[in-house]
Design an enzyme around this catalytic site. Structure first.
Site, PDB file in Angstrom:
ATOM      1  N   SER A  63     -10.371 -29.079 -28.385  1.00  0.00           N
ATOM      2  CA  SER A  63     -10.685 -30.184 -27.467  1.00  0.00           C
ATOM      3  C   SER A  63     -11.111 -31.475 -28.156  1.00  0.00           C
ATOM      4  O   SER A  63     -11.235 -32.504 -27.493  1.00  0.00           O
ATOM      5  CB  SER A  63     -11.774 -29.749 -26.490  1.00  0.00           C
ATOM      6  N   LYS A  66      -8.899 -34.332 -27.585  1.00  0.00           N
ATOM      7  CA  LYS A  66      -8.956 -35.114 -26.336  1.00  0.00           C
ATOM      8  C   LYS A  66      -9.423 -36.539 -26.590  1.00  0.00           C
ATOM      9  O   LYS A  66      -9.098 -37.457 -25.843  1.00  0.00           O
ATOM     10  CB  LYS A  66      -9.874 -34.410 -25.334  1.00  0.00           C
ATOM     11  N   TYR A 190      -0.172 -30.576 -24.224  1.00  0.00           N
ATOM     12  CA  TYR A 190      -1.621 -30.311 -24.278  1.00  0.00           C
ATOM     13  C   TYR A 190      -1.963 -29.197 -25.273  1.00  0.00           C
ATOM     14  O   TYR A 190      -2.870 -29.327 -26.092  1.00  0.00           O
ATOM     15  CB  TYR A 190      -2.131 -29.970 -22.869  1.00  0.00           C
ATOM     16  N   TYR A 240     -19.285 -30.909 -22.399  1.00  0.00           N
ATOM     17  CA  TYR A 240     -19.200 -30.253 -21.076  1.00  0.00           C
ATOM     18  C   TYR A 240     -20.582 -30.106 -20.444  1.00  0.00           C
ATOM     19  O   TYR A 240     -21.347 -31.064 -20.443  1.00  0.00           O
ATOM     20  CB  TYR A 240     -18.490 -28.887 -21.194  1.00  0.00           C
ATOM     21  N   VAL A 258     -13.264 -25.542 -28.845  1.00  0.00           N
ATOM     22  CA  VAL A 258     -13.502 -24.095 -28.921  1.00  0.00           C
ATOM     23  C   VAL A 258     -13.075 -23.475 -30.247  1.00  0.00           C
ATOM     24  O   VAL A 258     -13.323 -22.294 -30.481  1.00  0.00           O
ATOM     25  CB  VAL A 258     -12.871 -23.267 -27.766  1.00  0.00           C
TER      26      VAL A 258
HETATM   27  N1  GLN Z   1      -7.164 -25.371 -25.753  1.00  0.00           N
HETATM   28  C1  GLN Z   1      -8.450 -25.070 -25.186  1.00  0.00           C
HETATM   29  C2  GLN Z   1      -8.319 -24.775 -23.704  1.00  0.00           C
HETATM   30  O1  GLN Z   1      -7.616 -25.455 -23.051  1.00  0.00           O
HETATM   31  C3  GLN Z   1      -9.378 -26.218 -25.407  1.00  0.00           C
HETATM   32  C4  GLN Z   1     -10.744 -25.998 -24.804  1.00  0.00           C
HETATM   33  C5  GLN Z   1     -11.858 -26.462 -25.675  1.00  0.00           C
HETATM   34  O2  GLN Z   1     -11.711 -26.708 -26.860  1.00  0.00           O
HETATM   35  N2  GLN Z   1     -13.027 -26.520 -25.098  1.00  0.00           N
HETATM   36  O3  GLN Z   1      -8.913 -23.890 -23.187  1.00  0.00           O
END
Ligand code: GLN
Length: 306
Positions: A63, A66, A190, A240, A258
């Site tokens: 993420s 992003k 994505y 988050y 993650v």
């Molecule tokens: N690719 C992961 C997902 O979509 C990214 C989520 C994350 O890094 N928090 O679940």
């Protein structure tokens, strides 16, 4: 301030931590990563990089990507992006679906999964999936000044095969008319951006433009006012439902993934990348967060410091 000593001290302190969190297993490729790793790299405006631990081991930025896609989409769409995605913290997990129904398929912010899928949809306009992936990878390479940065295809494939929850988010937003391209095309973009593989050292370099009002050497990646907006979103939404705690304990805008990475930006002073694969309850790196707390305490770095 002896940053080199601070960085080594933190890496050493992290080695003896016994509670290292749990690696994300819902993406099978990430479940196979050795949790016993820790890396830290800090870039400073004079060009010096202080690194310790596994700072040269590549990991899946997930993420954190992003932030880079948001930079690109804001450059292409400006304020009109906010018709499609909000700018409020969600207070919910990164993959939550509950708010989407009440808000008619408009995600709360671009740093949760639903919001980043909308951003990927924006980047998909007028591009094939491959062209959009190349635009994102090219942007990260340019920001880091490193053409060797690439997507790990095994990680991308792993999520393409298992990412039913993201598929659900995308289909719901498509039903509400907010997702304009075919679901599978957007998810391909994505999942690929999430599978970008960088070391802490490369990630700290990729974050330089955010510490330097959008500019790296003579290359303007984005204007200064956009950087401020992105950093505001990182501070309020980058972790988050753990964003408030990160702002309170660390006081520096950050974005987690993650894969266990965190990119944190001290405006004008530093671009910091930390990585340890084990996650805490909100899906943010456990030791990465702990290391950032220690670093902020030792350096006095905070966006709220005079
Ligand atoms: N690719 C992961 C997902 O979509 C990214 C989520 C994350 O890094 N928090 O679940």
């Amino acid at each position: 301030m002896d940053l080199s000593a601070i960085v080594s001290e933190i890496a050493e302190a992290m080695q003896s931590e016994t509670d290292r969190g749990a690696v994300a297993t819902y993406i099978p490729e990430l479940g196979a990563v050795d949790p016993d790793q820790f890396g830290l790299a800090i870039w400073q405006p004079d060009g010096e990089v202080f690194a310790a631990g596994d700072a040269d081991t590549p990991f899946s930025i997930q993420s954190i990507s992003k932030v880079f896609t948001l930079t690109l989409a804001m450059r292409e769409m400006g304020e009109s992006l906010w018709h499609r995605v909000g700018i409020e913290p969600s207070g919910n997990p990164f993959n939550s679906i509950v708010q989407l129904e009440a808000e008619h398929g408009k995600p709360r912010n671009p740093l949760i999964n639903a919001g980043a899928i909308i951003v990927a949809d924006c980047l998909a306009a007028g591009r094939s999936a491959g062209e959009a992936q190349a635009a994102v990878t090219g942007f990260v390479q340019r920001a880091a000044g490193d053409a060797s940065i690439a997507i790990n295809p095994a990680v991308a494939r792993s999520e393409l095969l298992t990412g039913q929850r993201n598929r659900a988010l995308a289909h719901f937003m498509s039903a509400e008319g907010n997702l304009r391209n075919p679901v599978e095309k957007v998810l391909e973009i994505y999942f690929a951006q999430c599978a970008l593989s960088l070391t802490c050292r490369q990630l700290a370099l990729a974050g330089r433009y955010l510490a330097m009002e959008g500019q790296v050497n003579d290359d303007v990646l984005t204007p200064p006012h956009r950087v401020r907006q992105i950093l505001a979103l990182m501070l309020t939404c980058g972790h988050y439902d753990g964003s408030g705690a990160f702002a309170y304990r660390v006081g520096i805008p950050g974005k987690s993934g993650v894969g266990g990475g965190i990119l944190a930006i001290v405006p004008g002073r530093a671009s910091i990348a930390v990585w340890s694969p084990g996650l805490g309850p909100n899906g943010n790196s456990l030791l990465g967060t702990r290391a950032m707390e220690l670093l902020a305490a030792r350096t006095g770095w905070s966006v709220f410091a005079p």
